[in-house]
Every structure is written in structure tokens, then in C-alpha cells.
Design a protein around this motif. Structure first.
Motif, PDB file in Angstrom:
ATOM      1  N   MET A   8       0.837  -1.198   0.000  1.00  0.00           N
ATOM      2  CA  MET A   8       0.000   0.000   0.000  1.00  0.00           C
ATOM      3  C   MET A   8       0.877   1.255   0.000  1.00  0.00           C
ATOM      4  SD  MET A   8      -2.975  -1.366  -0.031  1.00  0.00           S
ATOM      5  CE  MET A   8      -4.166  -0.134   0.406  1.00  0.00           C
ATOM      6  N   LEU A   9       0.490   2.227  -0.811  1.00  0.00           N
ATOM      7  CA  LEU A   9       1.219   3.487  -0.898  1.00  0.00           C
ATOM      8  C   LEU A   9       0.369   4.611  -0.326  1.00  0.00           C
ATOM      9  CD1 LEU A   9       2.546   3.297  -4.575  1.00  0.00           C
ATOM     10  CD2 LEU A   9       3.765   2.659  -2.507  1.00  0.00           C
ATOM     11  N   SER A  10       1.032   5.581   0.246  1.00  0.00           N
ATOM     12  CA  SER A  10       0.315   6.787   0.668  1.00  0.00           C
ATOM     13  C   SER A  10      -0.001   7.609  -0.581  1.00  0.00           C
ATOM     14  CB  SER A  10       1.187   7.602   1.623  1.00  0.00           C
ATOM     15  OG  SER A  10       2.303   8.125   0.929  1.00  0.00           O
ATOM     16  N   VAL A  11      -0.837   8.616  -0.425  1.00  0.00           N
ATOM     17  CA  VAL A  11      -1.182   9.480  -1.553  1.00  0.00           C
ATOM     18  C   VAL A  11       0.072  10.173  -2.081  1.00  0.00           C
ATOM     19  CG1 VAL A  11      -2.533  11.490  -2.272  1.00  0.00           C
ATOM     20  CG2 VAL A  11      -3.522   9.836  -0.710  1.00  0.00           C
ATOM     21  N   GLU A  12       0.944  10.579  -1.182  1.00  0.00           N
ATOM     22  CA  GLU A  12       2.179  11.253  -1.587  1.00  0.00           C
ATOM     23  C   GLU A  12       3.064  10.310  -2.408  1.00  0.00           C
ATOM     24  OE1 GLU A  12       0.940  11.268   1.558  1.00  0.00           O
ATOM     25  OE2 GLU A  12       0.287  13.367   1.616  1.00  0.00           O
ATOM     26  N   GLU A  13       3.196   9.056  -1.957  1.00  0.00           N
ATOM     27  CA  GLU A  13       4.010   8.083  -2.691  1.00  0.00           C
ATOM     28  C   GLU A  13       3.392   7.779  -4.055  1.00  0.00           C
ATOM     29  OE1 GLU A  13       5.837   5.506   1.029  1.00  0.00           O
ATOM     30  OE2 GLU A  13       3.790   5.114   0.361  1.00  0.00           O
ATOM     31  N   PHE A  14       2.060   7.645  -4.076  1.00  0.00           N
ATOM     32  CA  PHE A  14       1.347   7.410  -5.332  1.00  0.00           C
ATOM     33  C   PHE A  14       1.566   8.559  -6.297  1.00  0.00           C
ATOM     34  CE2 PHE A  14      -2.979   8.329  -7.278  1.00  0.00           C
ATOM     35  CZ  PHE A  14      -2.711   7.656  -8.453  1.00  0.00           C
ATOM     36  N   SER A  15       1.434   9.783  -5.804  1.00  0.00           N
ATOM     37  CA  SER A  15       1.578  10.948  -6.684  1.00  0.00           C
ATOM     38  C   SER A  15       3.000  11.045  -7.239  1.00  0.00           C
ATOM     39  CB  SER A  15       1.188  12.234  -5.962  1.00  0.00           C
ATOM     40  OG  SER A  15       2.095  12.519  -4.919  1.00  0.00           O
ATOM     41  N   TRP A  43      -5.620   8.306   2.645  1.00  0.00           N
ATOM     42  CA  TRP A  43      -5.860   7.308   1.615  1.00  0.00           C
ATOM     43  C   TRP A  43      -4.649   6.396   1.502  1.00  0.00           C
ATOM     44  CZ3 TRP A  43     -10.192   6.302  -1.103  1.00  0.00           C
ATOM     45  CH2 TRP A  43     -11.182   7.273  -1.159  1.00  0.00           C
ATOM     46  N   ARG A  44      -4.898   5.145   1.161  1.00  0.00           N
ATOM     47  CA  ARG A  44      -3.847   4.180   0.826  1.00  0.00           C
ATOM     48  C   ARG A  44      -4.210   3.562  -0.519  1.00  0.00           C
ATOM     49  NH1 ARG A  44       0.773   4.789   3.551  1.00  0.00           N
ATOM     50  NH2 ARG A  44       0.321   5.178   5.719  1.00  0.00           N
ATOM     51  N   VAL A  45      -3.199   3.390  -1.345  1.00  0.00           N
ATOM     52  CA  VAL A  45      -3.400   2.863  -2.691  1.00  0.00           C
ATOM     53  C   VAL A  45      -2.534   1.625  -2.858  1.00  0.00           C
ATOM     54  CG1 VAL A  45      -3.312   3.397  -5.152  1.00  0.00           C
ATOM     55  CG2 VAL A  45      -3.726   5.229  -3.503  1.00  0.00           C
ATOM     56  N   ASP A  46      -3.136   0.565  -3.368  1.00  0.00           N
ATOM     57  CA  ASP A  46      -2.399  -0.671  -3.625  1.00  0.00           C
ATOM     58  C   ASP A  46      -1.439  -0.443  -4.797  1.00  0.00           C
ATOM     59  OD1 ASP A  46      -1.725  -3.308  -4.711  1.00  0.00           O
ATOM     60  OD2 ASP A  46      -3.237  -4.059  -3.317  1.00  0.00           O
ATOM     61  N   ASN A  47      -0.254  -1.027  -4.704  1.00  0.00           N
ATOM     62  CA  ASN A  47       0.742  -0.917  -5.776  1.00  0.00           C
ATOM     63  C   ASN A  47       0.183  -1.391  -7.115  1.00  0.00           C
ATOM     64  OD1 ASN A  47       3.302   0.245  -5.563  1.00  0.00           O
ATOM     65  ND2 ASN A  47       3.994  -1.364  -4.190  1.00  0.00           N
ATOM     66  N   LYS A  48      -0.628  -2.443  -7.102  1.00  0.00           N
ATOM     67  CA  LYS A  48      -1.208  -2.952  -8.347  1.00  0.00           C
ATOM     68  C   LYS A  48      -2.101  -1.910  -9.005  1.00  0.00           C
ATOM     69  CE  LYS A  48      -1.152  -7.841  -7.185  1.00  0.00           C
ATOM     70  NZ  LYS A  48      -1.954  -9.046  -6.954  1.00  0.00           N
ATOM     71  N   GLU A  49      -2.846  -1.179  -8.177  1.00  0.00           N
ATOM     72  CA  GLU A  49      -3.715  -0.128  -8.712  1.00  0.00           C
ATOM     73  C   GLU A  49      -2.893   0.975  -9.389  1.00  0.00           C
ATOM     74  OE1 GLU A  49      -7.079   0.180  -8.987  1.00  0.00           O
ATOM     75  OE2 GLU A  49      -7.116  -1.898  -8.313  1.00  0.00           O
ATOM     76  N   VAL A  50      -1.779   1.313  -8.775  1.00  0.00           N
ATOM     77  CA  VAL A  50      -0.892   2.332  -9.356  1.00  0.00           C
ATOM     78  C   VAL A  50      -0.365   1.837 -10.694  1.00  0.00           C
ATOM     79  CG1 VAL A  50       1.211   3.683  -9.039  1.00  0.00           C
ATOM     80  CG2 VAL A  50      -0.283   3.226  -7.083  1.00  0.00           C
ATOM     81  N   ASP A  51       0.064   0.568 -10.735  1.00  0.00           N
ATOM     82  CA  ASP A  51       0.573   0.002 -11.978  1.00  0.00           C
ATOM     83  C   ASP A  51      -0.499  -0.003 -13.065  1.00  0.00           C
ATOM     84  OD1 ASP A  51       3.027  -0.355 -10.808  1.00  0.00           O
ATOM     85  OD2 ASP A  51       2.768  -2.504 -10.431  1.00  0.00           O
ATOM     86  N   ILE A  52      -1.733  -0.334 -12.675  1.00  0.00           N
ATOM     87  CA  ILE A  52      -2.836  -0.313 -13.639  1.00  0.00           C
ATOM     88  C   ILE A  52      -3.051   1.109 -14.154  1.00  0.00           C
ATOM     89  CG2 ILE A  52      -5.341  -0.584 -13.877  1.00  0.00           C
ATOM     90  CD1 ILE A  52      -5.064  -2.991 -11.914  1.00  0.00           C
ATOM     91  N   TYR A  53      -3.037   2.082 -13.260  1.00  0.00           N
ATOM     92  CA  TYR A  53      -3.211   3.483 -13.650  1.00  0.00           C
ATOM     93  C   TYR A  53      -2.113   3.915 -14.623  1.00  0.00           C
ATOM     94  CZ  TYR A  53      -3.387   8.565 -13.354  1.00  0.00           C
ATOM     95  OH  TYR A  53      -3.423   9.905 -13.665  1.00  0.00           O
ATOM     96  N   LEU A  54      -0.882   3.440 -14.379  1.00  0.00           N
ATOM     97  CA  LEU A  54       0.248   3.814 -15.227  1.00  0.00           C
ATOM     98  C   LEU A  54       0.330   2.971 -16.495  1.00  0.00           C
ATOM     99  CD1 LEU A  54       2.969   4.299 -12.464  1.00  0.00           C
ATOM    100  CD2 LEU A  54       1.726   6.069 -13.706  1.00  0.00           C
TER     101      LEU A  54
END
Length: 99
Positions: A8-15, A43-54
Motif C-alpha cells: 500500500m502506498l500513501s497518496v504522496e508516494e502514489f503521486s 488514503w492508501r493505494v495498492d501498488n497494483k492499482e498504481v501500476d494499472i493506472y500507469l
């Protein structure tokens, strides 16, 4: 830290990873354009979700399919080499026999 929290990533890490502003990252989460979990105020974001977004796919099935394609390409090259070898042998035998 358990494995779940590591994914899980924080919003800052995700951004930072997505190269977008924190404000826009929060907007994406609020609008449901990227899935996340709200823990208290954060907010917490799963790494997989970030990868999907990217647009990054790391699905194991895709990797297996790519490996299978490479295996088939290698076999095809080997068969082509064998066919060329047989053609050369037939040509040589034809020259010996005088065909």
C-alpha cells in the motif's frame, strides 16, 4: 511491517510514482478513477492499482504467455535450421548421384 502494508502506498508516494500532484491523486481517489482505501483521514493505494493506472501490466499470465511465445519462436528457428540442413544434404547427395 507486514506484506499488506508494504503493498500500500500513501497518496504522496502514489503521486510521486505517477508523476502527478497530490491534489490530483486525491481527486482520482475521490472520483473512484483509482481504487484506494481510506484509513481515517488518509488514503492508501495498492501498488497494483498504481501500476494499472500507469498502464504497467505485471500479470503472471501475460508473462507466461510471453515466455511461451519465445519458446515457440526458438523451436521455429530450430526447425528452420533443420530444414535448411536437410536441403543442403539433399543437394549434396544430388550432386554426388548426378541428378
Amino acid at each position: 511491517m507486514n506484506d499488506y502494508k508494504k503493498k500500500m502506498l500513501s497518496v504522496e508516494e502514489f503521486s510521486q510514482k505517477a508523476n502527478i500532484t497530490v491534489t490530483y491523486a486525491r481527486q482520482l481517489l475521490r472520483e473512484g478513477k483509482i481504487r484506494g482505501i481510506k484509513l481515517g483521514k488518509e488514503w492508501r493505494v495498492d501498488n497494483k492499482e498504481v501500476d494499472i493506472y500507469l498502464g504497467i501490466t505485471t500479470d503472471i499470465e501475460i508473462v507466461r504467455k510471453d515466455m511461451y511465445i519465445k519458446e515457440l519462436e526458438t523451436k521455429l528457428k530450430n526447425y528452420e535450421m533443420q530444414i535448411n540442413t536437410f536441403r543442403n544434404i539433399v543437394g549434396t547427395l544430388g550432386n554426388i548421384v548426378g541428378i
